[in-house]
Design an enzyme around this catalytic site. Structure first.
Site, short mmCIF file in Angstrom:
data_model
loop_
_atom_site.label_atom_id
_atom_site.label_comp_id
_atom_site.label_asym_id
_atom_site.label_seq_id
_atom_site.Cartn_x
_atom_site.Cartn_y
_atom_site.Cartn_z
N GLU A 23 53.30 47.51 60.21
CA GLU A 23 53.52 46.14 59.71
C GLU A 23 53.93 46.20 58.25
O GLU A 23 53.72 47.23 57.61
CB GLU A 23 52.21 45.34 59.76
N LYS B 9 53.35 45.33 54.32
CA LYS B 9 52.17 45.11 53.49
C LYS B 9 52.50 43.96 52.54
O LYS B 9 53.27 44.14 51.59
CB LYS B 9 51.79 46.38 52.73
N ASP C 15 52.24 41.27 49.68
CA ASP C 15 51.64 41.33 48.35
C ASP C 15 51.19 39.93 47.95
O ASP C 15 51.90 39.20 47.26
CB ASP C 15 52.69 41.87 47.37
N TYR D 7 47.13 38.94 60.02
CA TYR D 7 47.38 40.29 60.55
C TYR D 7 46.16 41.02 61.09
O TYR D 7 46.21 42.22 61.31
CB TYR D 7 48.06 41.16 59.49
N LYS E 19 52.72 52.97 50.18
CA LYS E 19 53.20 52.11 49.09
C LYS E 19 54.60 52.54 48.68
O LYS E 19 54.85 53.73 48.44
CB LYS E 19 52.27 52.24 47.88
N CYS F 173 40.69 50.18 13.00
CA CYS F 173 40.56 49.12 14.00
C CYS F 173 41.33 47.88 13.54
O CYS F 173 41.11 47.39 12.42
CB CYS F 173 39.09 48.77 14.22
N CYS G 198 38.53 44.93 12.99
CA CYS G 198 37.49 44.90 11.96
C CYS G 198 37.75 45.91 10.84
O CYS G 198 36.97 45.98 9.88
CB CYS G 198 36.12 45.15 12.60
N CYS H 113 36.61 52.30 18.24
CA CYS H 113 36.14 51.69 17.01
C CYS H 113 34.61 51.84 17.02
O CYS H 113 33.95 51.38 17.94
CB CYS H 113 36.53 50.21 16.99
N CYS I 178 32.11 44.42 15.43
CA CYS I 178 33.52 44.26 15.77
C CYS I 178 33.64 43.17 16.85
O CYS I 178 33.13 43.33 17.96
CB CYS I 178 34.07 45.60 16.25
S1 IVH Z 1 44.93 45.14 57.36
C1 IVH Z 1 40.55 46.87 57.17
N1 IVH Z 1 47.48 44.49 57.23
O1 IVH Z 1 46.25 45.03 51.78
C2 IVH Z 1 41.99 46.67 56.93
N2 IVH Z 1 46.20 44.42 55.23
O2 IVH Z 1 44.91 47.38 50.57
C3 IVH Z 1 42.38 45.26 56.86
N3 IVH Z 1 47.46 43.65 53.28
O3 IVH Z 1 42.96 43.78 51.69
C4 IVH Z 1 43.65 45.01 56.21
N4 IVH Z 1 49.37 43.34 54.31
O4 IVH Z 1 44.90 42.12 51.53
C5 IVH Z 1 46.33 44.65 56.54
N5 IVH Z 1 49.73 43.91 57.29
C6 IVH Z 1 48.58 44.06 56.61
C7 IVH Z 1 48.49 43.79 55.23
C8 IVH Z 1 47.28 43.99 54.57
C9 IVH Z 1 48.73 43.26 53.15
C10 IVH Z 1 46.49 43.70 52.17
C11 IVH Z 1 45.13 43.12 52.47
C12 IVH Z 1 44.15 44.22 52.26
C13 IVH Z 1 44.92 45.14 51.37
C14 IVH Z 1 44.43 46.54 51.54
#
Ligand code: IVH
Length: 669
Positions: free
Chosen positions: A114, A116, A118, A226, A313, A407, A410, A425, A431
């Site tokens: 899937e 990820k 953000d 998800y 990532k 610093c 201070c 410091c 400070c």
């Molecule tokens: S599954 C136990 N699926 O990434 C695992 N997380 O670094 C449950 N996130 O806290 C998470 N897209 O906020 C899952 N397709 C996806 C996701 C996802 C983004 C985020 C989520 C999680 C964080 C983990």
């Protein structure tokens, strides 16, 4: 219309609006015009207003939000909200796959890939088909109840469709702000002369934390779901349950693929690394999950994340821009961090104006000069970092940047301890940013959790009302009212919150003291072992280091802390104020130490308790729960369907296997 007709019409309108919401926001396939939708909605608003006895918190009219300003209630997550392990290369994904296959040697593995997202993680609880609660991730154990705000998000169903949903379940996902909405929002902020949001994630998080849900309703947040959790889910696998959730009305990921091997996973990653900029929202990688729940159970969890899922990532994008100047920030420990001010530049969809330079070594390493053009990258942190300098375009008349010697706050001469990268410091007690930083840490959520105080410390300090954390407990309402932003109600709230913090357990107080190297986990270990501040104070370096996980560095820092009379004075005043400086009696009771020193591994499913409940019981009675079997494991707490590889391992190591009943007997009075 008589009352029963009115009721029927209200229900009809609600069903129609739920249906059209789903068509528009989830499927993106509207069947009526916006105008027609508004006519239906206004009809319903009028009927509900004139017939308040038929009010329903899940009516589509509730999505407009309210003006009531209230603090969020904290809710403990039924299932902890864990994070995912991160990887940055295909090799690491291959390692993940190897680990999975090693733990499940006889199985065929099916993965689900899937995107990820953000954004901001959210957990939604549904009971009998209605949304009853929405909670943010918070610290993973407890989060904010943001139900009213979440109800304004049109793609989240307030009432489910279909009929095969469990009577109670949780579904988790990510709330995000699409690029177009983010840009519109920032344009409006700019026009109003307000500070801009740094990126869509911050904007989504900021919006969700708004106290007035009417404001949230005007910001078009969206949400992908998800992860389904619960006891009576229709399928035994992730993908299938998500597909079922789609029929219940949820917006589940559009791009989701089952993969059987590394090549297929790798293809998914490559495609989305290339195409991610075409998406109308931010993603920062790909998530790979083992599909079968049975296999997920078998793989289990580490302390922080599941072993059955991992995130890949994407590499950060870079941008080139000009260095304008450097600020030096002083933190609560006195550590000095250089931060570069940059000519604003667009990076991965957002404008970057500042970047971290970490420490003096980093400045030397980069050989950075005044006015240099630099390359910036976004790391995991909010503030991007400078990763290189464009030597070719350097003005030869410029000088290399020299780290400051004093610093900026201070004026004290900075010090640097051997083996440490940071300059400090040394003016600990006078400070200003150090004093404020320490108090801010003390009141923070994971420490004393004094609501609303974090933002107020600055003002209280400026007025000369507080100089250390103990001062908070001797503040009077009259004094607080001297601070500009306070009125009768807010001052009372602050006093109450300070009073409430006297109940905070010792381990969190210990963490809040801000002793160097004593983070949350170390504080917990120390509190469990020594039971009181007095015992920690009197402990020798040998006694401290004899505790598991406490090394020389931590022990020395603790000894130093108690050598300082100023700290002892603060502790005395905290004690007199009634702060918990020892483990509460009931926790200390022998009864609760029954499993002291015993390490358990939990596997399978159980009749009377969830795995989480069993884990909590183990910890409550002083035992330890770990994810994998080793020679240090004392017991395997086994339920139904425990995996063959786990069984083989415990037999090999001759570790006793106990049932749920055996376990409950162990902790019985
Ligand atoms: S599954 C136990 N699926 O990434 C695992 N997380 O670094 C449950 N996130 O806290 C998470 N897209 O906020 C899952 N397709 C996806 C996701 C996802 C983004 C985020 C989520 C999680 C964080 C983990």
């Amino acid at each position: 219309m008589d009352k029963s007709n009115i009721k029927a019409r209200i229900e009809q309108l609600r069903n129609l609006l739920h249906h059209h919401n789903y068509q528009y926001y989830v499927l993106a396939q509207p069947q009526i015009t916006d105008f027609e939708y508004d006519i239906l909605l206004n009809d319903l608003i009028t009927l509900e207003k004139n017939n308040p006895e038929f009010n329903d918190p899940n009516s589509p009219t509730q999505r407009v939000g309210s003006d009531i300003n209230k603090e969020f209630t904290q809710v403990i997550h039924k299932y902890p909200m864990l994070s995912l392990g991160n990887t940055y290369s295909i090799e690491e994904i291959i390692d993940f796959d190897t680990r999975v296959r090693k733990a499940l040697p006889d199985d065929t593995i099916e993965y689900v890939c899937e995107l990820k997202y953000d954004g901001v993680a959210i957990g939604l609880t549904y009971k009998n088909g209605f949304l009853v609660q929405a909670v943010t991730r918070g610290d993973g154990t407890q989060g904010d109840d943001v139900t009213n705000n979440v109800k304004t998000i049109k793609s989240i169903p307030l009432k489910l469709s279909g009929n095969n949903y469990p009577s109670e379940f949780e579904i988790r996902g990510e709330i995000f702000l699409p690029h177009s909405s983010f840009e519109k929002m920032n344009a409006e902020k700019e026009a109003a002369g307000e500070p801009l949001f740094a990126n869509p994630r911050n904007a989504a998080a900021g919006t969700l934390k708004q106290q007035k849900s009417s404001i949230v309703a005007n910001r078009p947040l969206d949400c992908f779901l998800y992860f389904v959790l619960g006891n009576n889910l229709p399928y035994n696998s992730h993908y299938e349950n998500l597909m079922a959730a789609k029929t219940w009305g949820f917006k589940i990921p559009y791009y989701i693929t089952k993969c059987n091997n590394i090549d297929e996973i790798s293809d998914f990653i490559t495609i989305w690394d290339k195409k991610r900029n075409e998406l109308p929202f931010d993603i920062d990688g790909v998530v790979i999950k083992v599909n079968s729940y049975l296999q997920q159970e078998e793989l289990g969890f580490t302390a922080k994340s599941p072993r059955w899922a991992i995130s890949y990532k994407f590499k950060a994008e870079q941008a080139r821009t000009k260095l304008l100047s450097i600020d030096y920030q002083v933190g609560r420990t006195g550590a000095v961090t250089p931060v570069a001010n940059l000519e604003p530049v667009l990076l991965a969809g957002t404008t970057v104006k500042r970047a971290s330079l970490h420490n003096s070594d980093q400045i030397k390493l980069l050989e950075i000069h005044e006015n240099d053009f630099v390359f910036v990258e976004k790391g995991g942190e909010i503030i991007p970092k400078i990763v290189g300098v464009d030597q070719k375009t350097r003005d030869i008349n410029t000088m290399p940047i020299e780290f400051i010697t004093h610093c900026p706050e201070c004026g004290s001469k900075l010090e640097r301890n051997e083996g440490e990268a940071k300059h400090y410091c040394p003016n600990v007690y006078s400070c200003p940013p150090q004093i404020k930083g320490r108090i801010e840490h003390f009141v923070s959520r994971k420490a004393m959790n004094i609501g609303g105080a974090e933002a107020t410390i600055e003002a209280l300090f400026e007025k000369g009302l507080i100089h250390n954390s103990a001062d908070l407990y001797y503040l009077t309402k009259e004094q607080i009212l001297l601070v500009d932003r306070f009125a009768e109600k807010s001052a009372t709230n602050l006093i109450e919150s300070i009073e409430e913090s006297k109940k905070v357990p010792f381990q969190r107080v210990l963490f809040g003291l801000g002793i160097r190297f004593v983070g949350e986990t170390v504080a917990k270990t120390l509190a469990n072992h020594f039971k009181s501040i007095e015992n920690i104070k009197n402990a020798s370096i040998e006694q401290l280091t004899s505790v598991q996980e406490i090394g020389d560095r931590i022990a020395i820092s603790i000894i130093e802390y108690f050598k300082d009379d100023k700290n002892l004075e603060i502790l005395e005043r905290l004690k007199n104020a009634g702060i918990q400086l020892e483990v509460a009696q009931f926790e200390n009771n022998n009864l609760f130490n029954k499993l002291n020193g015993k390490t358990f591994v939990i596997s399978g499913t159980f009749e009377n308790h969830s795995r989480e409940e069993l884990k909590d019981l183990i910890e409550k009675y002083g035992g330890k729960n770990t994810g994998s079997i080793s020679k240090n494991t004392n017991f395997l707490l086994a339920g139904e369907n425990i995996g063959p590889s786990k069984l083989e391992k415990v037999q090999e190591l001759k570790i006793p296997i106990i049932t749920e009943d055996d376990f409950l007997n162990m902790i019985k009075d």
